[in-house]
Scaffold this motif. Structure first.
Motif, PDB file in Angstrom:
ATOM      1  N   LEU A 239       0.832  -1.209   0.000  1.00  5.90           N
ATOM      2  CA  LEU A 239       0.000   0.000   0.000  1.00  5.90           C
ATOM      3  C   LEU A 239       0.865   1.257   0.000  1.00  5.90           C
ATOM      4  O   LEU A 239       0.621   2.208  -0.753  1.00  5.90           O
ATOM      5  N   PHE A 343      -5.384  -0.509 -13.232  1.00  4.20           N
ATOM      6  CA  PHE A 343      -5.741  -0.152 -11.871  1.00  4.20           C
ATOM      7  C   PHE A 343      -5.291   1.280 -11.555  1.00  4.20           C
ATOM      8  O   PHE A 343      -6.002   2.029 -10.884  1.00  4.20           O
ATOM      9  N   ILE A 347      -7.644   4.404 -10.378  1.00  2.00           N
ATOM     10  CA  ILE A 347      -7.438   5.253  -9.207  1.00  2.00           C
ATOM     11  C   ILE A 347      -7.445   6.721  -9.629  1.00  2.00           C
ATOM     12  O   ILE A 347      -8.043   7.565  -8.965  1.00  2.00           O
ATOM     13  N   TRP A 349      -9.066   8.155 -11.887  1.00  2.00           N
ATOM     14  CA  TRP A 349     -10.393   8.691 -12.177  1.00  2.00           C
ATOM     15  C   TRP A 349     -11.355   8.489 -11.021  1.00  2.00           C
ATOM     16  O   TRP A 349     -12.547   8.741 -11.168  1.00  2.00           O
ATOM     17  N   THR A 350     -10.855   7.973  -9.891  1.00  2.00           N
ATOM     18  CA  THR A 350     -11.721   7.795  -8.735  1.00  2.00           C
ATOM     19  C   THR A 350     -11.485   8.868  -7.689  1.00  2.00           C
ATOM     20  O   THR A 350     -12.422   9.450  -7.167  1.00  2.00           O
ATOM     21  N   LEU A 351     -10.214   9.147  -7.404  1.00  2.00           N
ATOM     22  CA  LEU A 351      -9.910   9.967  -6.247  1.00  2.00           C
ATOM     23  C   LEU A 351      -9.773  11.438  -6.620  1.00  2.00           C
ATOM     24  O   LEU A 351      -9.188  11.769  -7.650  1.00  2.00           O
ATOM     25  N   PHE A 354      -5.460  15.996  -3.866  1.00  2.00           N
ATOM     26  CA  PHE A 354      -5.077  16.488  -2.548  1.00  2.00           C
ATOM     27  C   PHE A 354      -4.710  17.958  -2.625  1.00  2.00           C
ATOM     28  O   PHE A 354      -4.297  18.449  -3.677  1.00  2.00           O
ATOM     29  N   LEU A 362       0.165  13.740   4.414  1.00  2.00           N
ATOM     30  CA  LEU A 362       0.064  12.307   4.113  1.00  2.00           C
ATOM     31  C   LEU A 362       1.451  11.703   3.959  1.00  2.00           C
ATOM     32  O   LEU A 362       1.738  10.621   4.471  1.00  2.00           O
ATOM     33  N   ARG A 366       1.947  10.359   7.752  1.00  2.00           N
ATOM     34  CA  ARG A 366       1.262   9.061   7.711  1.00  2.00           C
ATOM     35  C   ARG A 366       2.145   8.000   7.080  1.00  2.00           C
ATOM     36  O   ARG A 366       2.470   7.008   7.699  1.00  2.00           O
TER      37      ARG A 366
ATOM     38  N   GLY B  37     -15.277   4.726  -3.085  1.00  2.00           N
ATOM     39  CA  GLY B  37     -15.208   5.391  -4.382  1.00  2.00           C
ATOM     40  C   GLY B  37     -14.898   4.425  -5.506  1.00  2.00           C
ATOM     41  O   GLY B  37     -15.472   4.517  -6.595  1.00  2.00           O
ATOM     42  N   MET B  38     -13.993   3.484  -5.216  1.00  6.32           N
ATOM     43  CA  MET B  38     -13.625   2.522  -6.256  1.00  6.32           C
ATOM     44  C   MET B  38     -14.811   1.661  -6.666  1.00  6.32           C
ATOM     45  O   MET B  38     -14.966   1.331  -7.837  1.00  6.32           O
ATOM     46  N   THR B  41     -16.852   3.737  -9.198  1.00  3.81           N
ATOM     47  CA  THR B  41     -16.259   3.860 -10.529  1.00  3.81           C
ATOM     48  C   THR B  41     -16.169   2.503 -11.220  1.00  3.81           C
ATOM     49  O   THR B  41     -16.411   2.410 -12.424  1.00  3.81           O
TER      50      THR B  41
END
Lengths: 386, 190
Positions: A239, A343, A347, A349-351, A354, A362, A366, B37-38, B41
């Motif tokens: 991650l 993938f 991501i 186009w999803t998030l 910031f 972050l 983090r 969110g995923m 989409t």
């Protein structure tokens, strides 16, 4: 004759041409189209599907050809007060490091050209045994390593090379003689430097487990069993590394250095093919990151349960000859890379993006402590096991 | 999904400060919101990848939405039963036209039943604002805008002027009683 061919095939330059010019660059160009189509599908649109040559339309895949023709046709503009040398150097510095970094990617298993149609035993590497045949010295005499450079400090080499890409973006902003481009370049350099730390530290756990920094060796050690892959051994590291890697490619949600349509970024003064080099380097980086994540965390070219001599599934063994196994493994690598390219676009186009302060929080508050913690816990567990 | 769970209002001097308390997932970890969110989409992506049911886009030249009944397109001039133009050059439409795009040059005919006819009937489609007032104004049902055609793009401004010939080419027969019911309408009512 065959020996010469094998020697040529094992030469790093040839492998670089095959991996970068014949695989990574075409895939990166296709990604420019795939991203637009994919975003369109996510947003209930159709996307670019009309570029065609005669009747050949192919869902608009030819759009990337049209894009290149368009970019070649554009005016190559250099601002009056720009530092001409650095201005011309910056896109090259952004593109070339990624192309060099491909050297460490193991894109397939070691191929023994004299034993292509033999079934090589699992213990082949130690005992050099062939099923139902006689192995002679010639069988193992030549081998083609499907990795451009097998260097022990592979990952460190990658991090070192990656720093040059940082120069590319910063210099692009600085040499443009444009306040906003300079600010964009500063944002880019601060972001890339912050996340490089996390990127390097997140791999420390994996390094401790594997005991090597050579990606080819890491892939070999992960083996064909999915529960021995990096994602199972180091899920947190995956991650962290993935987040940091997306930040390194400067794509959403970390795209505040340039942000295509909304934010004036470091390449605001660039046009034509020079801009195209920045654009293409972003997509090549996607391919590269996919390859690296595949190699480090998802077994690289390993196919689940496929050993050197065949498929071990449900207690039965299906024997396969060397060339089948090798082709399946290369195919597996390609499929995994495609999956991670897809993938990463998903991501993007999803998030949402910031803010700079959120980005720094972050990164430093983090991800970095988590990476350190991950390294420490891994080290303690390893110590406890021993 | 309700993301704002609670909000607090405090008054500092004259200003009111609203402190929005968000879900813990939004402030502590990005993972839950990321997964949420995923899923959205991914759902859209895969449903659009295999079927086109959610896709809003219309592939225009091949697919078209049928125009509504009262769509105003290019003009046309209607014809009498014998094929002559219905227009009597009463000048109602150029009077009503807010864009002054209609040019009519009236002329007399030998036919005693027709007082006037338009020798020239031109509409400048570049000036036309497609308001439809000419159709409203026409007492003879001579001009209509029901062709559902668009004004074609032209290279020269002059080409955009529709002449009487081209307007009549699109025209059809109209069986409306010419000029209302005539001067003897009181007799015919009885």
């Amino acid at each position: 004759m065959i020996d010469t061919l094998i020697t040529i095939a094992d030469w790093p330059g040839v492998k670089w041409v095959i991996l970068v010019l014949m695989f990574a660059l075409p895939v990166a160009s296709l990604l420019t189209w795939a991203e637009r189509r994919q975003s369109a599908m996510i947003q209930d649109r159709l996307g670019p599907n009309r570029a065609n040559i005669g009747n050949i339309r192919l869902w608009g895949i030819l759009h990337f050809v049209a894009d290149v023709i368009k970019m070649i046709g554009k005016e190559d503009f250099i601002p009056g007060n720009a530092h001409r040398g650095l201005f011309k150097l910056a896109p090259i510095l952004a593109l070339v490091p990624v192309l060099i970094a491909f050297c460490i990617i193991p894109f397939g298993p070691t191929i023994y050209p004299h034993a292509l149609f033999d079934v090589i035993s699992t213990d082949a590497l130690q005992g050099m045994i062939i099923h139902g045949g006689v192995a002679n010295d010639l069988t193992w005499a030549d081998q083609i390593t499907l990795q451009i450079l097998t260097i022990d400090f592979g990952l460190i080499f990658y991090f070192a090379i990656l720093t040059f890409a940082n120069y590319g973006t910063t210099l692009a902003g600085w040499s443009s003689y444009n306040k906003l481009a300079l600010l964009g370049g500063l944002r880019a350099s601060s972001q890339m430097m912050s996340y490089e730390v996390t990127m390097g530290l997140s791999l420390m756990g994996l390094f401790l487990i594997m005991g090597t920094l050579e990606p080819g060796e890491i892939v070999r050690q992960q083996g064909p069993n999915p529960w021995q892959w990096g994602i199972v051994l180091q899920p947190v590291a995956f991650l962290l590394f993935f987040s940091a890697a997306i930040a390194e490619t400067k794509r959403a949600p970390f795209d505040l250095p340039e942000g295509e349509s909304e934010i004036v970024g470091y390449f605001v003064e660039y046009s034509g093919l020079r801009w195209g080099m920045f654009f293409l380097s972003e997509f090549i980086e996607i391919v590269f990151i996919s390859m690296l994540i595949t190699s480090l965390f998802f077994g690289g070219w390993q196919v689940p349960f496929l050993h050197d001599d065949g498929l071990y599934l449900f207690g039965t063994v299906t024997e396969m000859n060397h060339i089948t196994v090798s082709l399946l493994r290369i195919l597996s690598f390609v499929m995994k890379v495609f999956f991670f390219c897809w993938f990463q676009l998903m991501i993007r186009w999803t998030l949402p993006r910031f803010r700079p302060d959120q980005l720094m929080q972050l990164g430093w508050k983090r991800l970095l402590p988590l990476a350190l913690l991950n390294t420490m816990v891994t080290a303690l567990i390893l110590l406890w096991i021993q | 999904m309700d993301t704002v769970t609670q909000s607090e209002k405090t008054t500092v001097g004259r200003a009111t400060v609203v402190t929005v308390k968000r879900e813990p997932s939004q402030t502590t970890s990005f993972m839950m919101t990321l997964i949420r969110g995923m899923t959205v989409t991914m759902r859209h992506f895969f449903s659009n990848l295999f079927t086109k049911t959610q896709t809003e886009t219309l592939e225009y030249p091949e697919e078209k939405i049928p125009y509504p009944e009262r769509h105003r397109g290019l003009h046309r001039l209607m014809k009498r039963d014998d094929g002559r133009v219905r227009c009597v050059a009463c000048m109602c439409c150029p009077t009503a036209c807010p864009a002054n795009c209609i040019t009519i040059v009236p002329a007399e005919t030998d036919d005693p039943s027709v007082e006037k006819y338009p020798a020239v009937f031109e509409i400048d489609e570049l000036r036309c604002i497609v308001c439809g007032l000419c159709v409203e104004a026409c007492p003879c049902d001579a001009i209509r805008m029901d062709t559902k055609l668009h004004a074609a793009p032209v290279e020269f401004r002059g080409d955009a002027i529709e002449t009487k010939t081209s307007l009549l080419e699109r025209g059809g027969l109209s069986h409306a009683i010419q000029a209302g019911k005539g001067s003897d309408w009181r007799e015919s009512e009885q």
